[in-house]
Enzyme design. Sequence first.
Site, PDB file in Angstrom:
ATOM      1  N   LEU A  10      16.727  49.328  26.838  1.00 13.42           N
ATOM      2  CA  LEU A  10      15.499  48.561  27.076  1.00 13.42           C
ATOM      3  C   LEU A  10      15.278  47.494  26.001  1.00 13.42           C
ATOM      4  O   LEU A  10      15.658  47.664  24.850  1.00 13.42           O
ATOM      5  CB  LEU A  10      14.303  49.528  27.114  1.00 13.42           C
ATOM      6  CG  LEU A  10      14.437  50.658  28.146  1.00 13.42           C
ATOM      7  CD1 LEU A  10      13.186  51.543  28.123  1.00 13.42           C
ATOM      8  CD2 LEU A  10      14.673  50.114  29.553  1.00 13.42           C
ATOM      9  N   HIS A  11      14.630  46.410  26.415  1.00 12.62           N
ATOM     10  CA  HIS A  11      14.344  45.289  25.516  1.00 12.62           C
ATOM     11  C   HIS A  11      12.981  44.713  25.879  1.00 12.62           C
ATOM     12  O   HIS A  11      12.257  45.290  26.708  1.00 12.62           O
ATOM     13  CB  HIS A  11      15.453  44.238  25.609  1.00 12.62           C
ATOM     14  CG  HIS A  11      15.788  43.842  27.014  1.00 12.62           C
ATOM     15  ND1 HIS A  11      14.898  43.202  27.846  1.00 12.62           N
ATOM     16  CD2 HIS A  11      16.905  44.047  27.763  1.00 12.62           C
ATOM     17  CE1 HIS A  11      15.449  42.985  29.013  1.00 12.62           C
ATOM     18  NE2 HIS A  11      16.665  43.504  28.998  1.00 12.62           N
TER      19      HIS A  11
ATOM     20  N   HIS B  88      11.853  44.551  29.476  1.00 14.74           N
ATOM     21  CA  HIS B  88      11.342  45.806  30.060  1.00 14.74           C
ATOM     22  C   HIS B  88       9.918  46.085  29.559  1.00 14.74           C
ATOM     23  O   HIS B  88       9.083  46.590  30.303  1.00 14.74           O
ATOM     24  CB  HIS B  88      12.264  46.973  29.696  1.00 14.74           C
ATOM     25  CG  HIS B  88      13.655  46.844  30.238  1.00 14.74           C
ATOM     26  ND1 HIS B  88      14.736  46.562  29.450  1.00 14.74           N
ATOM     27  CD2 HIS B  88      14.133  46.946  31.509  1.00 14.74           C
ATOM     28  CE1 HIS B  88      15.834  46.507  30.189  1.00 14.74           C
ATOM     29  NE2 HIS B  88      15.494  46.731  31.452  1.00 14.74           N
TER      30      HIS B  88
ATOM     31  N   GLY C  93      12.058  42.515  37.271  1.00 15.00           N
ATOM     32  CA  GLY C  93      12.113  41.239  36.563  1.00 15.00           C
ATOM     33  C   GLY C  93      12.644  40.133  37.465  1.00 15.00           C
ATOM     34  O   GLY C  93      13.527  40.363  38.298  1.00 15.00           O
TER      35      GLY C  93
ATOM     36  N   ASP D 222      16.717  38.956  37.699  1.00 17.35           N
ATOM     37  CA  ASP D 222      17.595  39.367  38.806  1.00 17.35           C
ATOM     38  C   ASP D 222      16.898  38.954  40.098  1.00 17.35           C
ATOM     39  O   ASP D 222      16.372  39.788  40.835  1.00 17.35           O
ATOM     40  CB  ASP D 222      17.826  40.873  38.745  1.00 17.35           C
ATOM     41  CG  ASP D 222      18.571  41.259  37.487  1.00 17.35           C
ATOM     42  OD1 ASP D 222      19.793  41.149  37.472  1.00 17.35           O
ATOM     43  OD2 ASP D 222      17.906  41.635  36.507  1.00 17.35           O
TER      44      ASP D 222
HETATM   45  O1  PAF Z   1      17.811  45.896  37.548  1.00 23.00           O
HETATM   46  C1  PAF Z   1      18.233  47.030  37.234  1.00 23.00           C
HETATM   47  O2  PAF Z   1      18.143  47.473  36.081  1.00 23.00           O
HETATM   48  C2  PAF Z   1      18.896  47.909  38.305  1.00 23.00           C
HETATM   49  O3  PAF Z   1      19.593  47.137  39.226  1.00 23.00           O
HETATM   50  C3  PAF Z   1      17.880  48.837  39.002  1.00 23.00           C
HETATM   51  C4  PAF Z   1      16.834  48.043  39.768  1.00 23.00           C
HETATM   52  C5  PAF Z   1      17.195  49.734  37.989  1.00 23.00           C
HETATM   53  C6  PAF Z   1      18.621  49.725  40.024  1.00 23.00           C
HETATM   54  O4  PAF Z   1      19.573  50.516  39.418  1.00 23.00           O
END
Ligand code: PAF
Length: 283
Positions: free
Chosen positions: A37-38, A41, A152, A155
């Site tokens: 995490l960063h 997140h 986020g 993506d």
């Molecule tokens: O974006 C992510 O970290 C992953 O693709 C997710 C949404 C947690 C699914 O594994």
Amino acid sequence: MARAPQVHRTVPALRRALETFRAAGDRIALVPTMGALHAGHRALVREARRRARRVVVSIFVNPTQFAPNEDFFSYPRSFAADLKLLGDAKADLIWAPTTKVMYPEGFATRIAPEGAALAGLEDKFRPHFFGGVTTVVAKLFLQTGPDFALFGEKDYQQLRVVTQMAKDLDLPLKVVGVKTVREKDGLAMSSRNAYLSAAQRAAAPALYRVLRQSAARIRKRETIASVIADGRREIARAGFSLDYLEARHALTLQPVATRKDGPIRLLAAARLGETRLIDNVSV
Ligand code: PAF
């Protein structure tokens, strides 16, 4: 001192904990993550706390969204540091199933998303990816039953695909996109940035710079095709090996030829050595 969040590793234990939240009438927001995490997140947890009394964060490095030649085994794992960050961010519960719990012996069901999942962006380079993501995210939604789920915008295609999946399957929750958090020099925060060498890290902000410049030129009514052609050259000149730079409809992710076809999102993926970076901006 921040209260440590509860950690659960089995579905029955998770459901018992969530029942106490529901019995108190609390709304629940889910932040699905793969750990490492960063600050990006942390922003998701902050937005989750704004929307719901209880925040659940899942940490699960999902093997089904990695191809055999990808970085599943080397993907950064930092559970103790993640726990500390989530305690400080005041998350209530961490859902951290093992692979066996998520995919028990005999597991045989997979979601096959279409539409934005077949837009010819990430799916073209990672054909396995959205099937794996939607299958695990659907499971996370059903396991935790949230009112909100936060993703986020970095993506961006994933955000569109998951939003469509929740709609298509009548899942009773709202998918919320959260603005990309960036380093001071503009590089989008990502767990995979840790892979970059010092020289690659210095080159990396060029991706966002080109996206922003391209968006500004399109806003000034330059032709999309010529802006994109220049942007592709610039990204390559900065030392990247380009997978794609595309102008797409912000909701359907279909190609756009002019601003009238908009709203427009510019999306890019490019590699610095072995590390693949993705980013996007709105026009
Ligand atoms: O974006 C992510 O970290 C992953 O693709 C997710 C949404 C947690 C699914 O594994």
